[in-house]
Every structure is written in C-alpha cells, then in structure tokens.
Design a protein around this motif. Structure first.
Motif, PDB file in Angstrom:
ATOM      1  N   VAL A   1       0.849  -1.197   0.000  1.00  0.00           N
ATOM      2  CA  VAL A   1       0.000   0.000   0.000  1.00  0.00           C
ATOM      3  C   VAL A   1       0.881   1.242   0.000  1.00  0.00           C
ATOM      4  CG1 VAL A   1      -1.467   1.415   1.509  1.00  0.00           C
ATOM      5  CG2 VAL A   1      -2.104  -0.944   1.018  1.00  0.00           C
ATOM      6  N   HIS A   2       0.504   2.213  -0.795  1.00  0.00           N
ATOM      7  CA  HIS A   2       1.078   3.540  -0.615  1.00  0.00           C
ATOM      8  C   HIS A   2      -0.047   4.563  -0.690  1.00  0.00           C
ATOM      9  CE1 HIS A   2       1.256   3.344  -5.111  1.00  0.00           C
ATOM     10  NE2 HIS A   2       1.068   4.648  -5.040  1.00  0.00           N
ATOM     11  N   MET A   3       0.211   5.713  -0.077  1.00  0.00           N
ATOM     12  CA  MET A   3      -0.755   6.807  -0.083  1.00  0.00           C
ATOM     13  C   MET A   3      -0.064   8.063  -0.590  1.00  0.00           C
ATOM     14  SD  MET A   3      -2.865   6.320   3.496  1.00  0.00           S
ATOM     15  CE  MET A   3      -1.556   6.999   4.510  1.00  0.00           C
ATOM     16  N   ALA A   4      -0.869   9.031  -0.973  1.00  0.00           N
ATOM     17  CA  ALA A   4      -0.325  10.338  -1.324  1.00  0.00           C
ATOM     18  C   ALA A   4      -1.214  11.406  -0.717  1.00  0.00           C
ATOM     19  CB  ALA A   4      -0.232  10.518  -2.829  1.00  0.00           C
ATOM     20  N   PHE A   5      -0.570  12.461  -0.234  1.00  0.00           N
ATOM     21  CA  PHE A   5      -1.279  13.599   0.328  1.00  0.00           C
ATOM     22  C   PHE A   5      -1.275  14.731  -0.689  1.00  0.00           C
ATOM     23  CE2 PHE A   5       0.384  11.081   3.771  1.00  0.00           C
ATOM     24  CZ  PHE A   5      -0.719  10.956   4.600  1.00  0.00           C
ATOM     25  N   GLY A   6      -2.445  15.351  -0.846  1.00  0.00           N
ATOM     26  CA  GLY A   6      -2.574  16.443  -1.799  1.00  0.00           C
ATOM     27  C   GLY A   6      -3.435  16.060  -2.977  1.00  0.00           C
ATOM     28  N   ASN A   7      -3.078  16.549  -4.150  1.00  0.00           N
ATOM     29  CA  ASN A   7      -3.931  16.437  -5.343  1.00  0.00           C
ATOM     30  C   ASN A   7      -4.486  15.028  -5.545  1.00  0.00           C
ATOM     31  OD1 ASN A   7      -4.663  16.259  -8.292  1.00  0.00           O
ATOM     32  ND2 ASN A   7      -4.136  18.422  -8.108  1.00  0.00           N
ATOM     33  N   PRO A   8      -5.826  14.894  -5.689  1.00  0.00           N
ATOM     34  CA  PRO A   8      -6.453  13.566  -5.787  1.00  0.00           C
ATOM     35  C   PRO A   8      -6.650  13.066  -7.210  1.00  0.00           C
ATOM     36  CG  PRO A   8      -8.157  15.213  -5.551  1.00  0.00           C
ATOM     37  CD  PRO A   8      -6.836  15.961  -5.550  1.00  0.00           C
ATOM     38  N   TYR A   9      -6.088  13.749  -8.204  1.00  0.00           N
ATOM     39  CA  TYR A   9      -6.306  13.355  -9.600  1.00  0.00           C
ATOM     40  C   TYR A   9      -7.802  13.229  -9.886  1.00  0.00           C
ATOM     41  CZ  TYR A   9      -1.304  12.149  -9.492  1.00  0.00           C
ATOM     42  OH  TYR A   9       0.059  12.185  -9.350  1.00  0.00           O
ATOM     43  N   GLY A  10      -8.529  14.266  -9.479  1.00  0.00           N
ATOM     44  CA  GLY A  10      -9.980  14.246  -9.583  1.00  0.00           C
ATOM     45  C   GLY A  10     -10.513  14.065 -10.991  1.00  0.00           C
ATOM     46  N   ALA A  11      -9.740  14.463 -11.994  1.00  0.00           N
ATOM     47  CA  ALA A  11     -10.192  14.271 -13.379  1.00  0.00           C
ATOM     48  C   ALA A  11     -10.374  12.797 -13.692  1.00  0.00           C
ATOM     49  CB  ALA A  11      -9.182  14.895 -14.350  1.00  0.00           C
ATOM     50  N   HIS A  12      -9.726  11.933 -12.927  1.00  0.00           N
ATOM     51  CA  HIS A  12      -9.801  10.487 -13.156  1.00  0.00           C
ATOM     52  C   HIS A  12     -10.629   9.769 -12.080  1.00  0.00           C
ATOM     53  CE1 HIS A  12      -6.848  11.121 -16.266  1.00  0.00           C
ATOM     54  NE2 HIS A  12      -6.064  11.719 -15.393  1.00  0.00           N
ATOM     55  N   THR A  13     -10.420  10.128 -10.821  1.00  0.00           N
ATOM     56  CA  THR A  13     -11.126   9.434  -9.745  1.00  0.00           C
ATOM     57  C   THR A  13     -12.521   9.978  -9.506  1.00  0.00           C
ATOM     58  OG1 THR A  13     -10.316  10.879  -7.976  1.00  0.00           O
ATOM     59  CG2 THR A  13      -8.922   8.986  -8.590  1.00  0.00           C
ATOM     60  N   GLY A  14     -12.747  11.232  -9.889  1.00  0.00           N
ATOM     61  CA  GLY A  14     -14.040  11.864  -9.639  1.00  0.00           C
ATOM     62  C   GLY A  14     -14.060  12.713  -8.390  1.00  0.00           C
ATOM     63  N   ALA A  15     -12.943  12.797  -7.664  1.00  0.00           N
ATOM     64  CA  ALA A  15     -12.889  13.639  -6.468  1.00  0.00           C
ATOM     65  C   ALA A  15     -13.140  15.093  -6.842  1.00  0.00           C
ATOM     66  CB  ALA A  15     -11.534  13.497  -5.791  1.00  0.00           C
ATOM     67  N   ASP A  16     -13.870  15.791  -5.979  1.00  0.00           N
ATOM     68  CA  ASP A  16     -14.309  17.148  -6.308  1.00  0.00           C
ATOM     69  C   ASP A  16     -13.516  18.221  -5.574  1.00  0.00           C
ATOM     70  OD1 ASP A  16     -15.225  16.650  -3.790  1.00  0.00           O
ATOM     71  OD2 ASP A  16     -17.335  17.103  -4.189  1.00  0.00           O
ATOM     72  N   TRP A  17     -12.295  17.890  -5.154  1.00  0.00           N
ATOM     73  CA  TRP A  17     -11.446  18.884  -4.511  1.00  0.00           C
ATOM     74  C   TRP A  17     -10.066  18.870  -5.154  1.00  0.00           C
ATOM     75  CZ3 TRP A  17      -7.224  16.812  -1.818  1.00  0.00           C
ATOM     76  CH2 TRP A  17      -7.311  15.448  -1.485  1.00  0.00           C
ATOM     77  N   TRP A  18      -9.210  19.832  -4.763  1.00  0.00           N
ATOM     78  CA  TRP A  18      -7.938  20.021  -5.480  1.00  0.00           C
ATOM     79  C   TRP A  18      -6.871  20.478  -4.503  1.00  0.00           C
ATOM     80  CZ3 TRP A  18      -4.449  23.955  -6.583  1.00  0.00           C
ATOM     81  CH2 TRP A  18      -3.591  23.746  -7.676  1.00  0.00           C
ATOM     82  N   SER A  19      -5.623  20.190  -4.863  1.00  0.00           N
ATOM     83  CA  SER A  19      -4.464  20.733  -4.152  1.00  0.00           C
ATOM     84  C   SER A  19      -3.350  20.966  -5.155  1.00  0.00           C
ATOM     85  CB  SER A  19      -3.999  19.762  -3.059  1.00  0.00           C
ATOM     86  OG  SER A  19      -2.761  20.199  -2.495  1.00  0.00           O
ATOM     87  N   GLY A  20      -2.504  21.917  -4.866  1.00  0.00           N
ATOM     88  CA  GLY A  20      -1.369  22.206  -5.734  1.00  0.00           C
ATOM     89  C   GLY A  20      -0.153  21.357  -5.421  1.00  0.00           C
ATOM     90  N   THR A  21      -0.272  20.434  -4.444  1.00  0.00           N
ATOM     91  CA  THR A  21       0.839  19.562  -4.089  1.00  0.00           C
ATOM     92  C   THR A  21       0.398  18.101  -4.173  1.00  0.00           C
ATOM     93  OG1 THR A  21       0.315  19.578  -1.720  1.00  0.00           O
ATOM     94  CG2 THR A  21       1.805  21.294  -2.537  1.00  0.00           C
ATOM     95  N   HIS A  22       1.368  17.198  -4.199  1.00  0.00           N
ATOM     96  CA  HIS A  22       1.094  15.758  -4.214  1.00  0.00           C
ATOM     97  C   HIS A  22       2.370  15.057  -3.794  1.00  0.00           C
ATOM     98  CE1 HIS A  22      -1.034  12.091  -5.721  1.00  0.00           C
ATOM     99  NE2 HIS A  22       0.214  11.662  -5.907  1.00  0.00           N
ATOM    100  N   ILE A  23       2.325  14.346  -2.664  1.00  0.00           N
ATOM    101  CA  ILE A  23       3.512  13.641  -2.185  1.00  0.00           C
ATOM    102  C   ILE A  23       3.128  12.234  -1.731  1.00  0.00           C
ATOM    103  CG2 ILE A  23       3.341  14.606   0.171  1.00  0.00           C
ATOM    104  CD1 ILE A  23       6.491  14.668   0.097  1.00  0.00           C
ATOM    105  N   ASP A  24       3.801  11.242  -2.313  1.00  0.00           N
ATOM    106  CA  ASP A  24       3.543   9.839  -2.002  1.00  0.00           C
ATOM    107  C   ASP A  24       4.363   9.389  -0.797  1.00  0.00           C
ATOM    108  OD1 ASP A  24       1.945   8.582  -4.459  1.00  0.00           O
ATOM    109  OD2 ASP A  24       3.378  10.035  -5.246  1.00  0.00           O
TER     110      ASP A  24
END
Length: 335
Positions: free
Chosen positions: A289-312
């Motif tokens: 398992v890995h996780m990432a904090f920040g941008n949820p790739y909403g264009a693909h997953t459907g998440a309706d929020w955004w962030s300017g960062t993304h760190i796994d």
C-alpha cells in the motif's frame, strides 16, 4: 537525440516502453521531453522510435528554460497539441510540480497516451522497466475488481503501520499497470491501482520512501522511518529521528488547505520488483500500500477537490485486507 550515446543495456526497457506500454504506431507523432540528467535514457527511447519510423520531436529542458522551471515551456505544450503520445523522462526539481500539472492538463484534455517517467534512472530501466507488463496488467485487473467491490481496505506492517481506508463508491479505482491508454496517463514503470479514499484513519510508518523532490534528498528511510498519524483523512502528526525530514515533510503537507489530505490510496502491483531502491517512481509500484497527500487526480477518480501539491509515502511488507478478505501477506499477493 539519437546522436547521444547510450548503454545498450537500456534497450530492453526502452523497447518495453515504446512497444508494450505505449503501443506506439508508425503513423503517430510523439513528443519526448527530457533533461540533462535523463538524456541517455531519452536517447535509448528515441532510438526505439527511430526503429519504428515514428515522427517525434525531442526537447531537453535546460536548452529551453532555466531550472527549476517556473512554467512548462510553451514550445513543448504547443508540440504536444500535435502529438498522440508524449514521454516525460526528467529528474524532479523543487517547485516544478505545477509545470508537470500544466503538461498533464494537455494530456487529459487531448486524451493522449502519456508516459510519466519522473526521476527515471538507469537502475529502474534495468529493473522495473524490464517487467512483464502483460502479467502486471493481469494482476492489476484482479486487484481492481476486488478493490472496486470493497467498502474498506486495511493495511498493516510489522513496523507499526495500521491504517483503514473507508472507500467512497462515488470515486473510481484507476488501474495504471504500465499498459497506458487514452483513459489515464501512467507512470513508467507501471503497476498500481488507486482511488481517492472516502476517509483514512490510523498510523502509517514510512520505512520506504517519500515522494516528489524529497525522495532524492532523503532516499531509503529504513534506518530512520517517518511515522505519521492520519485522522479523518488529514495528517495530524509526523515524527522521525531525522528532524530535517520530519520538518520538511510537515511543511510540504501544509502548503495549501488540502496538502495534508489523503488524495490517493493505492495498491502496488508490479510483481517484477523485489524491494525498495530509494526512488519513488519505482518504489510506489512495489506490491503493498502507498498513499499520497494532496492532489487527488480528480479528473480520473471523480474527487471534487484540489491541491497544488502531491507527495507519495511508501512502506514495506504489508498485510492487506479488502473487507474481510486477506489479499496480501508480508508483501506477497494471495490472489
């Protein structure tokens, strides 16, 4: 680009990228983006494009604009507008995530097949990029089917990780197995399925690696793990004997209002990998398992929020359950 000499040992991985992962056709046009650090790898890929007789244009970032980039150069974005495929083989630099998002915005809008090879290095070309991606894809389909049907995913490790992800059925699970389609650009080497979780709670011991530019700075964290606590999908605590890592991770995950929010919950599926090497591009594909904090790739997953960062963040040797079904034991799939 092909006048640049490269080690022939890079050829199998480059051929895998061009012929198996991207399935580039002779009639298509390709945009190749690289930098001085990855130029040899890009040359091996360009050679495979020449073998196919593919039209392409190659860009070396340092020849166009100073690094770290403030914006993705317009010449690159314009060239992408006339290509069906793009390949991005570059070493990440601090502050450039925005420019990569500018590039993937074009990819998403135009439905391009895009290979994202951030922090690619020779060892990855000789290991992860030589995987049998057809087998990785077959496993990824099975994991995707199980994850899509589940309500919760639980992950534990002997190092102390114990997290539960409650899933949001309105958010899609995405398969990025290395076989890249117009539906979702993919990292190479590939091998993961991911979603935006509904809510994650628990402790995650990062004894693998952290992402973005911190990966090159801190490498393999086995000897000095970073332990984080997540409550209601937000990072609420981070602790490590490496105080520089602890402080820098905390600052990164508090850049904007959603930088501390779990945007990605993923299961690595690249069974061609044997362990952590200290490079996020490959290590996040390690079974686990890995996780990432920040941008949820909403264009693909459907998440309706955004962030300017993304760190796994990546750990080691997981036990994983999808609802009550155990699907992994000590990093080995049971399916």
């Amino acid at each position: 680009m092909t006048e640049f000499a490269f080690d022939p040992e890079l050829t199998p991985g480059a051929r895998n990228a061009v012929q198996v992962c991207l399935r580039i056709q002779p009639s298509e046009k390709v945009t190749v983006i690289t930098d001085e650090a990855c130029r040899e790898i890009a040359a091996s890929i360009a050679h495979e494009l020449d073998v196919l007789g593919v039209r392409y244009r190659a860009f070396v970032l340092e020849e166009i604009a100073p690094r770290p980039l403030a914006e993705m150069p317009q010449a690159i974005l314009e060239d992408m507008e006339t290509s069906e495929v793009s390949i991005f083989a570059v070493q990440a630099q601090q502050g450039e995530l925005k420019t990569r998002m500018q590039m993937t915005d074009v990819v998403n809008r135009r439905k391009m097949r895009h290979a994202h090879m951030v922090n690619i290095e020779k060892r990855i070309m000789l290991e992860g990029m030589r995987a049998d991606f057809l087998k990785v894809d077959e496993l990824s389909v099975k994991v995707w089917e199980i994850a899509t049907a589940a309500n919760t995913i639980r992950a534990r490790t002997e190092a102390g990780t114990d997290v539960v992800a409650d899933l949001n059925k309105n958010y899609k699970w995405i398969k990025t197995s290395g076989i890249i389609s117009v539906n979702k650009w993919g990292n190479l080497p590939g091998g993961e399925v991911f979603t935006t979780p509904g809510e994650v709670n628990g402790t995650f011991v990062i004894d693998g690696v952290v992402g973005d530019y911190l990966c090159a700075k801190y490498g393999d964290l086995r000897s000095a793990p970073l332990t984080i606590r997540v409550e209601k999908n937000r990072v609420v605590a981070a602790e490590s004997s490496n105080k520089d890592l602890q402080d820098e991770f905390w600052r990164y995950t508090h850049t904007d209002e959603n930088s501390d929010r779990v945007g990605e919950f993923a299961i690595g599926t690249n069974i061609g990998l044997s362990g952590v090497i200290g490079n996020i591009l490959q290590d996040e594909k390690l079974p686990g398992v890995h996780m990432a904090f920040g941008n949820p790739y909403g264009a693909h997953t459907g998440a309706d929020w955004w962030s300017g960062t993304h760190i796994d963040v990546v750990g080691r040797e997981f036990d994983i359950w999808a609802d009550d079904r155990q699907i992994m034991s000590k990093g080995k799939f049971l399916i």
